[in-house]
Design a protein around this motif. Sequence first.
Motif, short mmCIF file in Angstrom:
data_model
loop_
_atom_site.label_atom_id
_atom_site.label_comp_id
_atom_site.label_asym_id
_atom_site.label_seq_id
_atom_site.Cartn_x
_atom_site.Cartn_y
_atom_site.Cartn_z
N LEU A 78 16.14 -22.43 7.55
CA LEU A 78 16.06 -23.65 8.35
C LEU A 78 14.91 -24.49 7.82
O LEU A 78 13.81 -23.98 7.60
N LEU A 80 12.20 -27.05 8.65
CA LEU A 80 11.48 -27.59 9.80
C LEU A 80 10.58 -28.72 9.34
O LEU A 80 9.81 -28.57 8.38
N LEU A 153 15.68 -28.87 11.44
CA LEU A 153 15.13 -29.18 12.76
C LEU A 153 13.95 -30.12 12.56
O LEU A 153 12.97 -29.75 11.92
N THR A 254 18.51 -31.80 15.38
CA THR A 254 18.87 -30.62 14.63
C THR A 254 20.26 -30.79 14.06
O THR A 254 21.10 -31.48 14.66
N THR A 258 22.30 -25.99 19.14
CA THR A 258 21.03 -25.57 19.71
C THR A 258 20.94 -24.06 19.84
O THR A 258 19.89 -23.46 19.57
N ALA A 261 20.01 -22.60 16.52
CA ALA A 261 18.60 -22.82 16.23
C ALA A 261 17.73 -21.85 17.02
O ALA A 261 16.75 -21.29 16.49
#
Length: 422
Positions: A78, A80, A153, A254, A258, A261
Amino acid sequence: MSQPPESELSRVELRHAREAERHARTRHNAIVAGIVAVALLLAGIGVWIFAGRPDASSPTGPSPSPSPSASDQRQETLLLQFRDDNELAVDNALLGAGGDPQRSVFLFASPALLVDVAGAGTITLAEAARLPDTLASVNAVSDLLGVRVDGGLTLDRLAVAGLVDAVGGVSVDATVPVTRLNPDGSTTVVVPAGRSTLDGVAAAYYVTAALPGEPDAARTSRFSQVLQAVIRQLPDDSVRLGQVLTSLGSSARTTVPTEDAADFLLQLKAGVMADRVDYQTLPVTPLEAGGPVQTYRLNFAAASSMITKLLPEAVRVPGENAKVRVLVQNGVGTPGLGSTARDRLVEADFTYVNGGNAAQFGRVETWVIIPTAAARDRARGAAVARALQVPASAVRVSNQGQTIADVIVVLGADFVAATPPA
């Protein structure tokens, strides 16, 4: 040898496929270790090329066989990003969780790292975060590093504040006071030097503030402190964590559901709490300052070794989960060659990776360097040569291993002389 690389799923289709597999819990990932390519390490940016003409007739050794994972866990990733009030991603980390063995990975990236974004050209990672396309940064990082990035995200300062407050605040060790300039010219100390506990507003300012003369390493340290504290204090229940993420509203965006995540962050937390975690910063090479802001290019050789070690199960495999990556260097010195090469390669459905300038200019012939003499690699090399409109003789076979890119191109004068078809 004349066939182009096989077509592949789009990222959207691939993401949907992964989500379906994930919820079925039947995913079993394997990584094809090693794509062999070039000969000598370029002094300027660590890209392997040949010092002399390789012997294309000499067969190379067999590629390593895929090593099946011993568990059903998959290494997920992911991207960020924390954005400041100008919507620039001043804090960036590629996070990894799961895998075999299960570990958590925090791979920090400079906001001034140059990336290539479709339709936007070469820009910094910070700038990519404010493009309308929510996948711009995700795709750019995936292309640059040659890894699968499952989602992104992005949190604005308000969302960072909300997340910190949701976990009860964070404790940090500030090496210098972090101050804010007031409209009247005075300054206010937001975070004093030393140990202190911050609420959401103070923590968000602490990680997004631009301090005069502060090196990237110091800013990354601030980001790392807050991020680690938040991860450790996240709720242990995925439903509660999903509610926290949802409560951040439009200040957070994102590219994955959700609940996915939330599940990822819980995996990340598990590795951190068990002390199975790696913290690293992407290696970069500073470019000569041509403007008010220092920018960096990825050190491809060092980054390749780092990715292979930390994110082995997320490495992109051509034909399976990614397009063929073609790293291009300018061996002539004529401005704009990279842009021309990028346009031709993208049009031919390759992933273009900007390798900058070669260590030396004056190259006469373009080299299209492939890792092995296997029919698959020769077909890819021939397709790249056709896309660049250079002779088929440009394809060369390497005899030393690396994982920098699937094909490496060093542009020569014959590329300069090439003209697009009428």
